[in-house]
Design a protein around this motif. Structure first.
Motif, PDB file in Angstrom:
ATOM      1  N   ILE A   1       0.185  -0.069  -4.801  1.00 54.88           N
ATOM      2  CA  ILE A   1      -1.578   0.388  -4.765  1.00 54.88           C
ATOM      3  C   ILE A   1      -1.484   1.540  -4.232  1.00 54.88           C
ATOM      4  CG2 ILE A   1      -3.978  -0.379  -4.701  1.00 54.88           C
ATOM      5  CD1 ILE A   1      -3.067  -2.876  -6.043  1.00 54.88           C
ATOM      6  N   SER A   2      -2.438   2.766  -4.650  1.00 49.64           N
ATOM      7  CA  SER A   2      -2.363   3.882  -3.870  1.00 49.64           C
ATOM      8  C   SER A   2      -4.279   3.612  -4.131  1.00 49.64           C
ATOM      9  CB  SER A   2      -2.314   4.918  -4.033  1.00 49.64           C
ATOM     10  OG  SER A   2      -3.134   5.992  -3.983  1.00 49.64           O
ATOM     11  N   VAL A   3      -4.435   3.921  -2.580  1.00 46.35           N
ATOM     12  CA  VAL A   3      -6.335   4.123  -2.831  1.00 46.35           C
ATOM     13  C   VAL A   3      -7.075   5.603  -3.633  1.00 46.35           C
ATOM     14  CG1 VAL A   3      -6.655   2.284  -1.823  1.00 46.35           C
ATOM     15  CG2 VAL A   3      -6.338   4.306  -0.445  1.00 46.35           C
ATOM     16  N   GLY A   4      -6.285   6.473  -3.413  1.00 40.87           N
ATOM     17  CA  GLY A   4      -6.686   7.097  -3.971  1.00 40.87           C
ATOM     18  C   GLY A   4      -5.517   8.452  -3.586  1.00 40.87           C
TER      19      GLY A   4
ATOM     20  N   GLY B   1       1.911   0.165   5.153  1.00 41.32           N
ATOM     21  CA  GLY B   1       3.020   0.906   5.896  1.00 41.32           C
ATOM     22  C   GLY B   1       2.377   1.536   6.980  1.00 41.32           C
ATOM     23  N   ARG B   2       3.715   2.349   8.036  1.00 47.53           N
ATOM     24  CA  ARG B   2       3.311   3.564   8.532  1.00 47.53           C
ATOM     25  C   ARG B   2       4.529   4.606   8.243  1.00 47.53           C
ATOM     26  NH1 ARG B   2      -1.558   4.486  11.576  1.00 47.53           N
ATOM     27  NH2 ARG B   2      -2.811   2.949  10.692  1.00 47.53           N
ATOM     28  N   TYR B   3       3.830   5.369   9.368  1.00 46.49           N
ATOM     29  CA  TYR B   3       4.981   6.157   9.473  1.00 46.49           C
ATOM     30  C   TYR B   3       5.400   7.405   8.382  1.00 46.49           C
ATOM     31  CZ  TYR B   3       5.829   3.333  13.645  1.00 46.49           C
ATOM     32  OH  TYR B   3       5.882   2.097  13.946  1.00 46.49           O
ATOM     33  N   GLU B   4       6.646   7.457   8.069  1.00 45.98           N
ATOM     34  CA  GLU B   4       7.047   7.676   6.817  1.00 45.98           C
ATOM     35  C   GLU B   4       7.065   7.493   4.965  1.00 45.98           C
ATOM     36  OE1 GLU B   4       7.017  11.412   6.028  1.00 45.98           O
ATOM     37  OE2 GLU B   4       5.912  11.557   8.116  1.00 45.98           O
ATOM     38  N   GLY B   5       6.567   6.199   5.795  1.00 45.73           N
ATOM     39  CA  GLY B   5       6.939   4.921   4.754  1.00 45.73           C
ATOM     40  C   GLY B   5       7.112   3.747   5.121  1.00 45.73           C
TER      41      GLY B   5
ATOM     42  N   THR C   1       1.350  -1.614  -0.424  1.00 46.27           N
ATOM     43  CA  THR C   1      -0.091   0.246  -0.262  1.00 46.27           C
ATOM     44  C   THR C   1       1.152   0.642  -0.062  1.00 46.27           C
ATOM     45  OG1 THR C   1      -0.018   0.044   2.725  1.00 46.27           O
ATOM     46  CG2 THR C   1      -2.147  -1.211   1.628  1.00 46.27           C
ATOM     47  N   SER C   2       0.785   2.498  -0.569  1.00 45.25           N
ATOM     48  CA  SER C   2       1.779   3.150  -0.894  1.00 45.25           C
ATOM     49  C   SER C   2       1.090   4.641  -2.184  1.00 45.25           C
ATOM     50  CB  SER C   2       2.474   3.198  -1.860  1.00 45.25           C
ATOM     51  OG  SER C   2       3.322   3.936  -2.188  1.00 45.25           O
ATOM     52  N   ALA C   3       1.246   5.716  -1.406  1.00 46.15           N
ATOM     53  CA  ALA C   3       0.610   6.763  -1.819  1.00 46.15           C
ATOM     54  C   ALA C   3       0.844   7.542  -2.893  1.00 46.15           C
ATOM     55  CB  ALA C   3       1.052   8.055  -1.062  1.00 46.15           C
ATOM     56  N   ARG C   4       2.021   6.417  -3.793  1.00 46.03           N
ATOM     57  CA  ARG C   4       2.932   6.783  -5.160  1.00 46.03           C
ATOM     58  C   ARG C   4       2.601   5.739  -5.360  1.00 46.03           C
ATOM     59  NH1 ARG C   4       9.269   6.605  -4.128  1.00 46.03           N
ATOM     60  NH2 ARG C   4       9.098   4.307  -3.426  1.00 46.03           N
TER      61      ARG C   4
ATOM     62  N   THR D   1      -2.851   7.550   6.660  1.00 43.06           N
ATOM     63  CA  THR D   1      -2.130   7.478   8.381  1.00 43.06           C
ATOM     64  C   THR D   1      -1.302   6.577   7.765  1.00 43.06           C
ATOM     65  OG1 THR D   1      -3.831   8.629   9.605  1.00 43.06           O
ATOM     66  CG2 THR D   1      -1.511   7.405  10.458  1.00 43.06           C
ATOM     67  N   GLY D   2      -1.840   5.910   7.293  1.00 45.34           N
ATOM     68  CA  GLY D   2      -1.242   3.997   7.808  1.00 45.34           C
ATOM     69  C   GLY D   2      -1.848   2.961   6.225  1.00 45.34           C
ATOM     70  N   GLY D   3      -0.758   2.179   6.331  1.00 44.96           N
ATOM     71  CA  GLY D   3      -2.208   1.246   5.051  1.00 44.96           C
ATOM     72  C   GLY D   3      -2.924   0.254   5.154  1.00 44.96           C
TER      73      GLY D   3
HETATM   74  N1  SAM Z   1       5.852   9.641   3.462  1.00 41.99           N
HETATM   75  C1  SAM Z   1       4.526   9.064   2.397  1.00 41.99           C
HETATM   76  C2  SAM Z   1       4.423   9.598   0.847  1.00 41.99           C
HETATM   77  O1  SAM Z   1       4.768  10.565   1.004  1.00 41.99           O
HETATM   78  O2  SAM Z   1       3.819   9.183  -0.342  1.00 41.99           O
HETATM   79  C3  SAM Z   1       3.474   8.538   2.877  1.00 41.99           C
HETATM   80  C4  SAM Z   1       3.595   7.856   4.072  1.00 41.99           C
HETATM   81  S1  SAM Z   1       2.045   7.164   4.655  1.00 41.99           S
HETATM   82  C5  SAM Z   1       1.882   9.051   5.851  1.00 41.99           C
HETATM   83  C6  SAM Z   1       2.423   6.373   5.944  1.00 41.99           C
HETATM   84  C7  SAM Z   1       2.055   4.716   5.047  1.00 41.99           C
HETATM   85  O3  SAM Z   1       0.500   4.720   4.698  1.00 41.99           O
HETATM   86  C8  SAM Z   1       2.331   4.196   3.398  1.00 41.99           C
HETATM   87  O4  SAM Z   1       3.246   3.934   3.811  1.00 41.99           O
HETATM   88  C9  SAM Z   1       1.633   3.640   3.118  1.00 41.99           C
HETATM   89  O5  SAM Z   1       1.240   2.400   3.378  1.00 41.99           O
HETATM   90  C10 SAM Z   1      -0.115   3.967   4.054  1.00 41.99           C
HETATM   91  N2  SAM Z   1      -0.977   4.777   2.824  1.00 41.99           N
HETATM   92  C11 SAM Z   1      -0.675   6.407   3.009  1.00 41.99           C
HETATM   93  N3  SAM Z   1      -1.888   6.933   1.893  1.00 41.99           N
HETATM   94  C12 SAM Z   1      -2.010   6.014   1.416  1.00 41.99           C
HETATM   95  C13 SAM Z   1      -2.996   5.625  -0.455  1.00 41.99           C
HETATM   96  N4  SAM Z   1      -3.357   6.980  -0.608  1.00 41.99           N
HETATM   97  N5  SAM Z   1      -3.125   4.432  -0.557  1.00 41.99           N
HETATM   98  C14 SAM Z   1      -2.283   3.751  -0.073  1.00 41.99           C
HETATM   99  N6  SAM Z   1      -1.979   3.178   0.725  1.00 41.99           N
HETATM  100  C15 SAM Z   1      -1.466   4.866   1.378  1.00 41.99           C
END
Ligand code: SAM
Length: 252
Positions: free
Chosen positions: A135-138, A117-121, A91-94, A143-145
């Motif tokens: 995969i990003s959900v949007g 993921g958690r924290y900064e990734g 799970t990743s915002a990227r 805050t976390g995956g």
């Molecule tokens: N520093 C990261 C960035 O700018 O892309 C964001 C980290 S976020 C606070 C922590 C975790 O939340 C990520 O590692 C991911 O697992 C999950 N997460 C946050 N946004 C998400 C999204 N849109 N889709 C899927 N997972 C997400």
């Protein structure tokens, strides 16, 4: 299908995965969800799973070793052939944007591993070593995956054969046929002086199907015109859609 979710917060999955459709699918043996507590793979006496970011920057990053060990414990320690070819999702915002098509793709794998993921990734080497799909959900940051994983698993599991009672409801709903769903009504036929469209009470199936198709086109044109470009519409439907995009109004 077997789904493993690797998380620092196993308790977050109790409600969503124990109840409703996923809970019933598990009870009926259609899916098996295995929540893996990442803390168990933490390093040292304090079971560390995060550390500082090289190069500087705010917050902490998830260390690679616990996550890679957790994934390998599923893939390598298993006798199951499907585990060795499990599809690993981070799970990743990227990541690539999740949608109905991606859910249908995930459905084709007999075993899935979803990393939260958690924290900064997550340290980049996790992706390089064990991840097949980010995969990003949007286009927003959670805050976390965990919440992303719940959405991904829910949308995927309901596409598995037998999970949702009627395949018709899966075929008709929003995003399954390129268009958003038409408006729906239940009883009473009149509520606060608002009447259900007469055609729906007519019992005339062809008329009802035509009305629903047109309402789907109008709803999509008004709310998500971006979806129309990919939709398969005949010339008449395309004209209705274009007119609706140019003059937005009521759907139903
Ligand atoms: N520093 C990261 C960035 O700018 O892309 C964001 C980290 S976020 C606070 C922590 C975790 O939340 C990520 O590692 C991911 O697992 C999950 N997460 C946050 N946004 C998400 C999204 N849109 N889709 C899927 N997972 C997400």
């Amino acid at each position: 299908m077997k789904i493993h979710v690797i998380t620092l917060f196993p308790e977050m999955f109790r409600g969503p995965f124990d109840k409703s459709i996923i809970g019933r699918a598990s009870d009926r043996g259609l899916v098996e969800v295995n929540i893996v507590d990442l803390r168990g793979f933490g390093i040292g006496r304090h079971k560390l799973t995060d550390d500082i970011v090289y190069g500087g920057g705010a917050g902490m990053l998830m260390k690679p070793e616990p996550i890679v060990s957790a994934v390998e414990s599923i893939i390598l320690d298993s006798e199951r052939e499907s585990a060795r070819s499990a599809w690993v999702v981070l799970t990743s915002a990227r990541g690539r944007l999740f949608n109905q098509r991606v859910a249908a793709e995930l459905c084709n794998h007999s075993e899935l591993i979803v990393i939260c993921g958690r924290y900064e990734g997550v340290d980049e080497r996790v992706s390089q070593l064990v991840v097949d799909d980010e995969i990003s959900v949007g286009d927003y940051v959670l805050t976390g995956g965990e919440i992303a994983a719940i959405s991904i698993v829910d949308a995927t599991v309901r596409l598995l054969p037998g999970v949702v009672g009627s395949t018709q409801s899966l075929e008709d709903e929003s995003h399954s046929r390129e268009l958003l769903e038409h408006p729906q009504y239940t009883r009473p036929a009149v509520y606060r002086e608002m009447e259900v469209p007469k055609v729906l009470l007519s019992g005339h199936h062809a008329e009802i199907a035509r009305w629903r198709r047109e309402q789907s086109i109008l709803t999509t044109a008004h709310r998500r015109p971006d979806l129309l470009a990919m939709a398969h519409l005949n010339d008449t439907e395309r004209a209705i859609a274009e007119e609706a995009v140019e003059s937005p109004g009521e759907d139903a």
